[in-house]
Design a protein around this motif. Structure first.
Motif, short mmCIF file in Angstrom:
data_model
loop_
_atom_site.label_atom_id
_atom_site.label_comp_id
_atom_site.label_asym_id
_atom_site.label_seq_id
_atom_site.Cartn_x
_atom_site.Cartn_y
_atom_site.Cartn_z
N GLY A 92 0.82 -1.21 0.00
CA GLY A 92 0.00 0.00 0.00
C GLY A 92 0.85 1.26 0.00
N VAL A 93 1.92 1.26 0.79
CA VAL A 93 2.82 2.42 0.81
C VAL A 93 3.47 2.62 -0.56
N ALA A 94 3.95 1.52 -1.15
CA ALA A 94 4.61 1.61 -2.46
C ALA A 94 3.65 2.11 -3.53
N ALA A 152 -2.92 2.35 0.89
CA ALA A 152 -2.62 2.93 -0.42
C ALA A 152 -3.38 4.25 -0.61
N ILE A 153 -4.64 4.28 -0.24
CA ILE A 153 -5.43 5.51 -0.40
C ILE A 153 -4.89 6.62 0.50
N SER A 154 -4.53 6.29 1.74
CA SER A 154 -4.00 7.29 2.67
C SER A 154 -2.67 7.86 2.18
N MET A 159 0.71 12.09 -0.38
CA MET A 159 1.72 12.49 -1.35
C MET A 159 1.38 13.84 -1.98
N ARG A 160 0.11 14.09 -2.20
CA ARG A 160 -0.31 15.35 -2.83
C ARG A 160 -0.25 16.52 -1.86
N GLU A 161 -0.10 16.22 -0.55
CA GLU A 161 -0.05 17.28 0.45
C GLU A 161 1.38 17.63 0.86
N ALA A 188 8.07 13.15 5.39
CA ALA A 188 6.98 14.14 5.30
C ALA A 188 5.62 13.49 5.50
N MET A 189 5.52 12.18 5.28
CA MET A 189 4.23 11.49 5.37
C MET A 189 4.16 10.56 6.57
N ARG A 190 4.99 10.79 7.58
CA ARG A 190 5.05 9.84 8.70
C ARG A 190 3.68 9.66 9.36
#
Length: 271
Positions: A92-94, A152-154, A159-161, A188-190
């Motif tokens: 999901g992360v990838a 994956a959705i999260s 990523m866009r933020e 940045a996405m921790r």
């Protein structure tokens, strides 16, 4: 000078009062639920064995916690869930990073995640049995499939933020893709990643236990369905309590980690 020293103290006092009120409210809710359960059990409105007394459930829980078979089943389920979240969460992360970093892939494939995400994953279990067999493999696959979508959705949304300044800094240093992921994207996405994993862990537990109730000879899901088959309701509720407490404990640890990291990021030393 007086205002500067009194105001923080007042704020701290207000926060402590609010935190105490929240704790008391939570305790009151738990007490109300337990009291309602016990009143219902003693009232005779429902069949006695369907809603057993809390005393019978606690007695079954005490017996459960000293049985070696319980810990054997717990170890099986814990291993399956851990492997499921490792595979499903990692994928999901990838996928989230891939979709979030490419506008084309985002438009082409992200809607599929939103369409398939709410779909009950149990409908895929017959396929998973054919692909991975009737052993632990199909249960791991069920948990991994369940946990993949929320992560994956999260991550794709996170990523866009990401601050574009951070991305430009990384590009100015000519970081390659792996370096951008490790040094820019993931730090940045921790918080979104941890929150996605919290949700993914919950649905992985549900998916794994549900698969164990359908076809298994070990695991907590199997133990629950066996108690239901023998109509041992106190033991079944005891097992459900254990699963609930374990899930709540893991979720609380992840939530606390997120809070600590957020507090560290806001501290003056972090700046």
């Amino acid at each position: 000078m007086t205002t500067a020293t009194v105001e923080p103290a007042a704020i701290r006092s207000a926060r402590m009062d609010q935190a105490q009120a929240v704790r008391l409210t939570r305790i009151a809710i738990v007490v109300a639920i337990l009291a309602t359960w016990e009143i219902t059990a003693r009232s005779g409105l429902l069949y006695r064995d369907v809603v057993p007394s809390l005393l019978l459930i606690m007695r079954a829980l005490a017996h459960l916690l000293v049985e070696p078979t319980f810990y054997a089943n717990l170890g099986v389920t814990a291993g399956e869930v851990a492997l499921a979240i490792l595979i499903g969460g990692g994928a999901g992360v990838a996928v989230g990073i891939l979709l979030g970093s490419s506008p084309f892939l985002q438009r082409a494939y992200e809607p599929l995640l939103h369409y398939l995400g709410p779909t009950p994953k149990i409908i895929f279990f017959p396929l998973l049995i054919m692909w991975f067999g009737v052993g632990p493999g199909s249960k791991v696959a069920m948990g991994a499939l369940s946990s993949f979508f929320p992560v994956a959705i999260s991550v794709a949304a996170a990523m866009r933020e990401i601050n574009t300044v951070l991305i430009r800094v990384g590009l100015s240093f000519r970081l390659n893709v792996s370096q951008m992921i490790l040094k820019i994207y993931l730090p940045a996405m921790r918080a979104p990643i941890v929150n996605g994993l919290r949700i993914g862990l919950g649905v992985a537990i549900i998916g794994t236990l549900l698969a164990e109730t359908k076809l298994a000879n070990q695991g907590l899901g199997y133990a629950v369905i066996q108690t239901y088959a023998t109509f041992d309701m106190p033991r079944m509720y005891a097992l459900l309590i254990v699963v609930f407490l374990l899930a709540v404990g893991i979720n609380a640890v992840l939530g606390r980690y997120t809070e600590l990291r957020a507090a560290a990021a806001r501290s003056p030393d972090a700046r």
